[in-house]
Design a protein around this motif. Structure first.
Motif, PDB file in Angstrom:
ATOM      1  N   UNK A  71      68.920  58.075 -11.497  1.00  0.00           N
ATOM      2  CA  UNK A  71      69.324  57.221 -10.318  1.00  0.00           C
ATOM      3  C   UNK A  71      70.648  56.471 -11.136  1.00  0.00           C
ATOM      4  N   UNK A  72      71.560  55.675 -10.901  1.00  0.00           N
ATOM      5  CA  UNK A  72      72.442  55.004 -11.136  1.00  0.00           C
ATOM      6  C   UNK A  72      72.380  54.645 -12.610  1.00  0.00           C
ATOM      7  N   UNK A  73      72.850  54.250 -13.161  1.00  0.00           N
ATOM      8  CA  UNK A  73      73.156  54.191 -14.883  1.00  0.00           C
ATOM      9  C   UNK A  73      72.834  52.518 -15.137  1.00  0.00           C
TER      10      UNK A  73
ATOM     11  N   UNK B 194      69.105  61.325 -19.293  1.00  0.00           N
ATOM     12  CA  UNK B 194      67.765  61.709 -19.701  1.00  0.00           C
ATOM     13  C   UNK B 194      67.031  60.327 -18.594  1.00  0.00           C
ATOM     14  N   UNK B 195      68.050  59.750 -19.884  1.00  0.00           N
ATOM     15  CA  UNK B 195      67.873  57.869 -19.694  1.00  0.00           C
ATOM     16  C   UNK B 195      67.393  57.797 -18.338  1.00  0.00           C
ATOM     17  N   UNK B 196      67.959  58.057 -17.490  1.00  0.00           N
ATOM     18  CA  UNK B 196      68.181  57.581 -15.774  1.00  0.00           C
ATOM     19  C   UNK B 196      67.596  58.842 -13.899  1.00  0.00           C
ATOM     20  N   UNK B 197      66.612  60.134 -15.195  1.00  0.00           N
ATOM     21  CA  UNK B 197      65.591  60.953 -14.907  1.00  0.00           C
ATOM     22  C   UNK B 197      64.367  60.388 -14.682  1.00  0.00           C
TER      23      UNK B 197
ATOM     24  N   UNK C 165      61.328  63.649   1.032  1.00  0.00           N
ATOM     25  CA  UNK C 165      61.107  62.770   0.600  1.00  0.00           C
ATOM     26  C   UNK C 165      62.846  62.428  -0.433  1.00  0.00           C
ATOM     27  N   UNK C 166      63.018  63.978  -0.654  1.00  0.00           N
ATOM     28  CA  UNK C 166      64.497  62.977  -2.095  1.00  0.00           C
ATOM     29  C   UNK C 166      65.508  62.891  -0.995  1.00  0.00           C
ATOM     30  N   UNK C 167      65.511  63.814  -0.081  1.00  0.00           N
ATOM     31  CA  UNK C 167      66.619  63.649   1.315  1.00  0.00           C
ATOM     32  C   UNK C 167      67.281  62.665   1.528  1.00  0.00           C
ATOM     33  N   UNK C 168      66.386  61.566   2.357  1.00  0.00           N
ATOM     34  CA  UNK C 168      65.932  60.458   2.795  1.00  0.00           C
ATOM     35  C   UNK C 168      65.927  59.505   1.967  1.00  0.00           C
ATOM     36  N   UNK C 169      65.942  59.546   0.417  1.00  0.00           N
ATOM     37  CA  UNK C 169      65.750  58.659  -0.299  1.00  0.00           C
ATOM     38  C   UNK C 169      66.850  58.471  -0.453  1.00  0.00           C
ATOM     39  N   UNK C 170      67.793  59.918  -0.621  1.00  0.00           N
ATOM     40  CA  UNK C 170      69.180  59.876  -1.015  1.00  0.00           C
ATOM     41  C   UNK C 170      69.926  59.262  -0.261  1.00  0.00           C
ATOM     42  N   UNK C 171      69.715  59.605   0.598  1.00  0.00           N
ATOM     43  CA  UNK C 171      70.537  58.644   2.217  1.00  0.00           C
ATOM     44  C   UNK C 171      70.407  57.308   2.078  1.00  0.00           C
TER      45      UNK C 171
ATOM     46  N   UNK D 191      69.823  56.176  -5.909  1.00  0.00           N
ATOM     47  CA  UNK D 191      69.664  57.426  -6.602  1.00  0.00           C
ATOM     48  C   UNK D 191      71.102  58.410  -6.565  1.00  0.00           C
ATOM     49  N   UNK D 192      71.191  58.857  -7.577  1.00  0.00           N
ATOM     50  CA  UNK D 192      72.473  59.382  -7.273  1.00  0.00           C
ATOM     51  C   UNK D 192      72.337  60.784  -6.729  1.00  0.00           C
TER      52      UNK D 192
END
Length: 797
Positions: free
Chosen positions: A223-225, A54-57, A80-86, A91-92
């Motif tokens: 997100x990455x820890x 939850x700390x990374x959500x 938005x989300x798919x492009x941000x992941x790339x 962003x995990x």
């Protein structure tokens, strides 16, 4: 030694049963009710915290600069989300929340259900365990579907596993069941009946090529820890520039909000949780004050015991441990009784707060540890002063039979009186809070909404049950004609929103003469030509929509006075608003009406004309000439069943719907009412015990006064006046505190009940109510003393 202390405690318990009963009853009631309020507060304040990561959500939203200031916009675009992941290695994975309605069928069962979309790694991002199926692969195939335990039972029963079974969506697509969800915690932002893979969005025609042309999704990222959200937000700025030029009205700044804050952002429940925490502390404080008061008052009965123990070698520390132990024992018993009281009250409390809270000490170990911690805190808080006080007695004074009232009376009496005042300050404060909350609710309910809600029924519409929009529009036209033929019906109107249920749909509008980059983000709705007349919504300028004006459907809009004020126009009729590059004529200005609760001021609003009937309409509003609801509803139901027999008719009354907008305040008022009643009850239990102690202390004095000719009213006044003075003092303290606290609470409402002299009856009534209850409480002991035999009183030792 421990056994000796236990024997002494039990002997004192049974010897002074009335005091012990009052102590335990007050504590157990306070603890029982506090458990429920702590459970509610814990449930609200820990929303979504059950996820392992939850700390990374984070919830992804956006700020949009505008002439009105920075606007917060919660939806995002499909890519938005798919492009941000790339783009961002921080962003995990991501999740886009989107729900549609669809017909689900299996064998002969067919129901209208809500379907959610999710990415293949959804179960790796969130902790929603499956009772059947593999979370790693449950959403890997496009034709997969995961359903809740409740839906599995609904469609397949309890006999067999649904895994591998096939469900039909809208009679066209087949999905294989690959998982069954375990029960989702009550404090979860997300609840699901059915989940299918995101790839299926292409089955929805309008979504296939929407791209960046429309925002409608709620988006979340993991997100990455160790990632700093603020630093990542800075990186979002050039990302936005890739898709929108500098002068674009969609120029935004992406923001990240921790998942645990999302529920409060939308529901605003945290403030209610903190209010209940405050009430919890108040109740516990009153119960602990009772314990302290009654224990110190009862010390006169234990003075010789303490003196003898000291003479026989007991030091102060040992006596301190003894009395703290007794306090903890009483608290432990009260804790058990309080847990039982909480269990008994839980169903009613759940109904009141509209939640499904559970007291499960095995599945919620933090609840068990919290309860134990509460018992320790209460035991120490309630018992530490009596233990210090009792352990300091002077053995010489005690053995000389100097009563505690003479040796230590003045200081202890002052303390007890101060604690009684504190109890009634809290109790009267709660009564004041109850009165103001109830009056504010009544004020909002009775406030002029600037539209007519009387005898108004609204029927929900659903165009998706028809094969195409043309069939839906034709059915609506027929339904309007049939319903209008009823002599009891005055008006029938169709719209996409109705007062109390205006959709969260916003459009970017640019007034004529403004720069391209200056866009106003306003709520919009569509309506037919009868809508404003049906609800008696007045116009301050221009005219309403008309089917005789062919251009109205193409380029006509109506705005409200709040919108005109924001633009700064003195007159808006005939002016133009641009939506993108499309110009729309303003044909009229509605008077401001309250289309949502009075928690918020009237905001700018735009209405478009969609003809007499349109497949996009979601509501049919029916104005009746009378309030014979049974016959009125039956008549509409008959027409509905004739035209749409496969779909249940769902309806509501506008007046009742508006009342339901204040359910949170009403629940809060009811909780405060109960708490105020309990606070007064617990305070009066203590007052009863103290008046009994005071009567015993003055037994010989009362006997002498009666022998000398004192009347019963004089004896009652002698005993009761000191306690009533304390309640009056408490009122004087409670009034300014209640005024300041509740005045601050009212600031959150743009439409407030009048305070000052207009609310004086609440403050005076609270004081008189507490005074009356205190008088009745003390009167019993006073009358008992007044009617006692004076000879027995004079002989009393």
């Amino acid at each position: 030694m421990f056994l000796n202390y236990m024997k002494t405690a039990f002997r004192n318990f049974f010897k002074h049963r009335v005091y012990a009963f009052i102590n335990i009853l007050g504590l157990s009631i306070g603890i029982g009710v506090s458990i429920l309020m702590l459970l509610f507060s814990w449930n609200v304040l820990t929303f979504d915290s059950f996820h392992d990561n939850v700390d990374d959500l984070y919830f992804l939203y956006r700020d949009r600069p505008s002439p009105e200031g920075t606007l917060t916009v919660y939806d995002t675009w499909l890519p938005t989300v798919p492009e941000m992941e790339k783009e961002f290695p921080e962003i995990v994975r991501g999740y886009r929340s989107f729900t549609i309605g669809a017909w689900i069928s299996h064998d002969e069962k067919r129901f209208r259900e809500e379907i959610d979309f999710a990415e293949a790694d959804f179960f790796q991002m969130f902790n929603f365990p499956l009772i059947e199926g593999n979370p790693e692969t449950a959403l890997q195939e496009k034709s997969s579907i995961v359903l809740s335990r409740e839906m599995a039972t609904k469609y397949f029963g309890n006999e067999t596993s649904p895994l591998g079974s096939v469900l039909q969506l809208d009679d066209s697509s087949s999905y294989t069941v690959t998982g069954v969800l375990a029960d989702i915690p009550a404090n979860s932002t997300f609840t699901y009946d059915f989940i299918i893979p995101w790839e299926n969005y292409t089955n929805i025609p309008w979504m296939r090529n929407i791209g960046w042309n429309g925002s409608f999704l709620f988006s979340y990222v993991q997100l990455q820890p160790g990632t700093d959200p603020a630093e990542l937000e800075e990186k979002f700025i050039p990302f936005t520039a890739k898709y929108f030029d500098e002068n674009s009205p969609e120029k935004v700044i992406f923001r990240l909000m921790p998942l645990t804050q999302v529920n409060n952002e939308f529901a605003g429940m945290d403030r209610y949780a903190y209010i209940l925490l405050g009430l919890t502390l108040a109740l516990i404080a009153i119960a602990c004050i009772n314990f302290t008061n009654l224990t110190t008052a009862r010390s006169m009965f234990r003075s010789r015991e303490i003196g003898m123990r000291k003479v026989l070698g007991a030091n102060r520390l040992r006596l301190f441990y003894q009395f703290i132990g007794e306090s903890m024992g009483v608290t432990a018993l009260a804790l058990l009784l309080g847990a039982g009281i909480a269990e008994l009250l839980l169903p009613g409390f759940n109904q009141l707060v509209e939640m499904n809270l559970e007291l499960s000490y095995i599945n919620q170990p933090e609840l068990l540890f919290g309860l134990i911690g509460l018992g320790i805190i209460v035991g120490l808080f309630a018992g530490i002063y009596p233990a210090l006080y009792l352990s300091r007695f002077n053995p010489i004074q005690v053995m000389k039979s100097l009563s505690i009232s003479r040796a230590n009376s003045r200081g202890n009496s002052t303390l007890r009186n101060g604690l009684v005042v504190a109890q009634f300050v809290i109790s009267i404060g709660m009564i004041i809070a109850t009165g103001i909350v109830l009056r504010q609710i009544d004020y909002m309910k009775s406030h002029d909404l600037n539209f007519d809600q009387s005898n108004m029924m609204v029927v929900n519409l659903n165009a998706s049950i028809f094969p195409d929009p043309e069939s839906a529009a034709s059915a609506y036209t027929t339904l309007r004609n049939e319903v209008s033929a009823n002599s009891a019906v005055q008006e029938v109107a169709f719209s996409s929103s109705v007062p109390g249920r205006y959709r969260g749909s916003y459009a970017l509008a640019r007034p004529e003469g403004w720069d391209q980059a200056q866009q106003l983000d306003w709520r919009w709705a569509s309506a037919d030509e009868r809508y404003f007349e049906t609800y008696s919504i007045g116009l301050s300028e221009g005219r309403s929509f008309s089917s005789e004006m062919g251009s109205d459907r193409e380029d006509a809009v109506m705005i409200n006075e709040a919108a005109r004020k924001v633009i700064g126009w003195e007159q808006a009729e005939g002016k133009t608003l641009f939506f993108g590059s499309q110009p729309y004529r303003i044909i009229g200005v509605m008077k401001d009406f309250h289309y949502q609760s009075l928690r918020d001021p009237v905001q700018p609003l735009i209405h478009f004309y969609s003809g007499e009937t349109n497949a996009r309409f979601r509501y049919m509003s029916i104005k009746f000439s009378g309030d014979d609801w049974q016959n009125n509803v039956a008549a509409v139901q008959a027409q509905w069943d004739k035209l749409m027999p496969s779909l249940d008719m769902n309806y509501f009354l506008v007046s009742e719907n508006f009342k339901q907008l204040y359910t949170i305040e009403e629940a809060l008022a009811e909780i405060i009412t109960y708490c105020a009643s309990l606070a007064v009850l617990i305070a009066c239990l203590g007052l009863f015990g103290l008046s009994a102690f005071n009567t015993i202390q003055r037994t010989k004095e009362i006997g002498i006064r009666k022998v000398l000719g004192a009347t019963t009213p004089q004896i009652v006044t002698l005993i009761g006046k000191d306690f009533l003075k304390l309640v009056l003092w408490a009122s004087l303290f409670a009034w300014p505190i209640g005024y300041l606290v509740m005045g601050e609470w009212l600031q959150r409402y743009p439409y407030q009940m009048p305070m000052g002299f207009a609310a004086a009856d609440i403050f005076i009534g609270a004081a008189l109510g507490a005074l009356l209850v205190a008088l009745l409480t003390v009167s019993y002991q006073s009358l008992k003393a007044a009617f006692s035999n004076p000879v027995d009183a004079i002989r009393y030792e």
